[in-house]
Design a protein around this motif. Structure first.
Motif, short mmCIF file in Angstrom:
data_model
loop_
_atom_site.label_atom_id
_atom_site.label_comp_id
_atom_site.label_asym_id
_atom_site.label_seq_id
_atom_site.Cartn_x
_atom_site.Cartn_y
_atom_site.Cartn_z
N LEU A 73 34.25 34.40 45.10
CA LEU A 73 35.68 34.08 45.13
C LEU A 73 36.47 35.08 44.29
CD1 LEU A 73 37.90 32.06 46.00
CD2 LEU A 73 37.41 30.79 43.90
N ARG A 74 35.94 35.39 43.10
CA ARG A 74 36.66 36.35 42.24
C ARG A 74 36.75 37.72 42.89
NH1 ARG A 74 34.61 39.90 38.88
NH2 ARG A 74 32.60 38.84 38.77
N LEU A 75 35.69 38.17 43.52
CA LEU A 75 35.72 39.49 44.17
C LEU A 75 36.77 39.52 45.28
CD1 LEU A 75 31.92 40.38 44.35
CD2 LEU A 75 33.65 41.28 42.77
N ALA A 76 36.89 38.43 46.03
CA ALA A 76 37.92 38.38 47.07
C ALA A 76 39.31 38.44 46.44
CB ALA A 76 37.76 37.10 47.90
N HIS A 77 39.51 37.70 45.35
CA HIS A 77 40.81 37.73 44.66
C HIS A 77 41.11 39.12 44.11
CE1 HIS A 77 42.48 33.53 44.18
NE2 HIS A 77 41.38 33.32 44.88
N GLU A 78 40.10 39.81 43.62
CA GLU A 78 40.32 41.15 43.09
C GLU A 78 40.72 42.12 44.20
OE1 GLU A 78 37.45 41.15 39.12
OE2 GLU A 78 36.72 42.05 40.99
N GLN A 79 40.13 41.96 45.38
CA GLN A 79 40.53 42.81 46.50
C GLN A 79 41.98 42.55 46.89
OE1 GLN A 79 37.26 41.68 49.21
NE2 GLN A 79 36.69 43.84 49.26
N ILE A 80 42.39 41.31 46.84
CA ILE A 80 43.78 40.97 47.17
C ILE A 80 44.73 41.43 46.08
CG2 ILE A 80 45.37 39.03 47.49
CD1 ILE A 80 42.96 37.58 48.87
N ALA A 81 44.36 41.22 44.82
CA ALA A 81 45.22 41.61 43.70
C ALA A 81 45.27 43.11 43.51
CB ALA A 81 44.74 40.93 42.42
N GLY A 82 44.22 43.80 43.94
CA GLY A 82 44.16 45.25 43.76
C GLY A 82 43.83 45.66 42.34
N THR A 83 43.25 44.72 41.58
CA THR A 83 42.93 45.01 40.18
C THR A 83 41.83 44.04 39.72
OG1 THR A 83 43.89 45.28 37.97
CG2 THR A 83 44.65 43.42 39.27
N PRO A 84 41.00 44.43 38.75
CA PRO A 84 39.99 43.51 38.22
C PRO A 84 40.65 42.32 37.54
CG PRO A 84 39.49 45.79 37.63
CD PRO A 84 40.87 45.79 38.18
N LEU A 85 39.96 41.18 37.57
CA LEU A 85 40.46 39.95 36.94
C LEU A 85 39.50 39.53 35.84
CD1 LEU A 85 41.47 37.99 40.18
CD2 LEU A 85 42.96 39.32 38.67
N GLN A 86 40.05 38.99 34.77
CA GLN A 86 39.24 38.55 33.64
C GLN A 86 38.38 37.36 34.07
OE1 GLN A 86 38.78 36.06 31.23
NE2 GLN A 86 37.54 37.49 30.03
N ARG A 87 37.07 37.46 33.90
CA ARG A 87 36.14 36.51 34.48
C ARG A 87 36.32 35.09 33.93
NH1 ARG A 87 30.41 39.85 35.11
NH2 ARG A 87 31.31 41.69 36.16
N ASP A 88 36.38 34.96 32.62
CA ASP A 88 36.50 33.62 32.03
C ASP A 88 37.81 32.96 32.44
OD1 ASP A 88 34.05 33.91 30.83
OD2 ASP A 88 34.86 34.56 28.90
N TRP A 89 38.90 33.71 32.38
CA TRP A 89 40.20 33.16 32.82
C TRP A 89 40.14 32.72 34.27
CZ3 TRP A 89 43.10 35.07 36.86
CH2 TRP A 89 44.34 34.45 37.05
N PHE A 90 39.53 33.53 35.11
CA PHE A 90 39.46 33.20 36.53
C PHE A 90 38.69 31.91 36.74
CE2 PHE A 90 37.66 33.42 40.79
CZ PHE A 90 38.80 33.69 41.54
N ARG A 91 37.55 31.76 36.09
CA ARG A 91 36.75 30.55 36.25
C ARG A 91 37.51 29.32 35.76
NH1 ARG A 91 31.51 28.65 36.87
NH2 ARG A 91 30.73 30.76 37.28
#
Length: 216
Positions: free
Chosen positions: A170-188
């Motif tokens: 799910l996070r990898l899909a969100h990162e592709q949409i956002a165009g930037t890496p996302l902080q893992r703990d915040w995302f979870r």
């Protein structure tokens, strides 16, 4: 007694006013394993270059039907239900004349597109869509903003993933949409409360097995 045509206070009928042509253009977005978030484009007939699938509205036709017609005949894509996005109405946006474009957007899994898109189509990364006709780059930018807003707080509103997925997927899909890496703990912390744990571990990918989740 037959009523005459409608006239306004100045005595003019609707036909006395110049009217623009109305077109529809659709940004179909999907995730691609190699290129991330991509947009469907078609090669424009009788003109050089690429653009979004689109067409002029026929007399008596609904916008939604014009969108479906353009996707079917220009990209061999059917079964979609794009949503209205924005009206692009700059007077000089089209070099053929005064044309309003009612832009639409749809976000789909790649398999929802034709198994084999025609040679006259291509899937291009949204951050480098190439040189496009008219203001189609602006339509893509507007569609991208719409998509990113939808995914800011929701796990997967357009069902781009399978019915069951890991937090990492799910996070990898969100990162592709956002165009930037996302902080893992915040995302979870943000997404996990909106998901249903299955209690089943997945062995997909590298590393330790991870729990599968469903959309709430």
């Amino acid at each position: 007694m037959t009523a005459g045509p409608y006239r306004d206070r100045s005595g003019k009928t609707l036909a006395d006013y110049p009217r623009p042509s109305v077109a529809v253009d659709t940004a179909v977005l999907t995730l691609d394993e190699r290129n991330g978030l991509v947009v469907l484009q078609v090669h424009r007939e009788n003109e050089r270059g690429w653009g979004l699938p689109g067409t002029f509205l026929h007399q008596g036709e609904r916008l939604a039907d014009a969108v479906k017609r353009s996707l079917k005949f220009k990209a061999n894509v059917d079964g979609l239900a794009p949503r209205q996005l924005h009206v692009f109405d700059e007077p000089g946006r089209d070099n053929r004349g005064w044309v309003l474009s009612v832009a639409h957007v749809d976000v789909v899994r790649q398999e929802r597109l034709a198994q084999r898109l025609p040679e006259s189509t291509r899937l291009m990364p949204v951050d480098s869509p190439g040189r496009l006709s008219f203001d189609h780059a602006d339509i893509i930018a507007r569609a991208l903003g719409y998509l990113r807003e939808r995914y800011t707080r929701s796990p997967d509103p357009d069902h781009l993933l399978d019915d069951e997925f890991t937090i990492r997927e799910l996070r990898l899909a969100h990162e592709q949409i956002a165009g930037t890496p996302l902080q893992r703990d915040w995302f979870r912390r943000t997404m996990e409360p909106q998901l249903i744990p299955t209690g089943v571990l997945s062995s997909r990918g590298r590393g330790r097995p991870a729990e599968l989740f469903r959309r709430a």
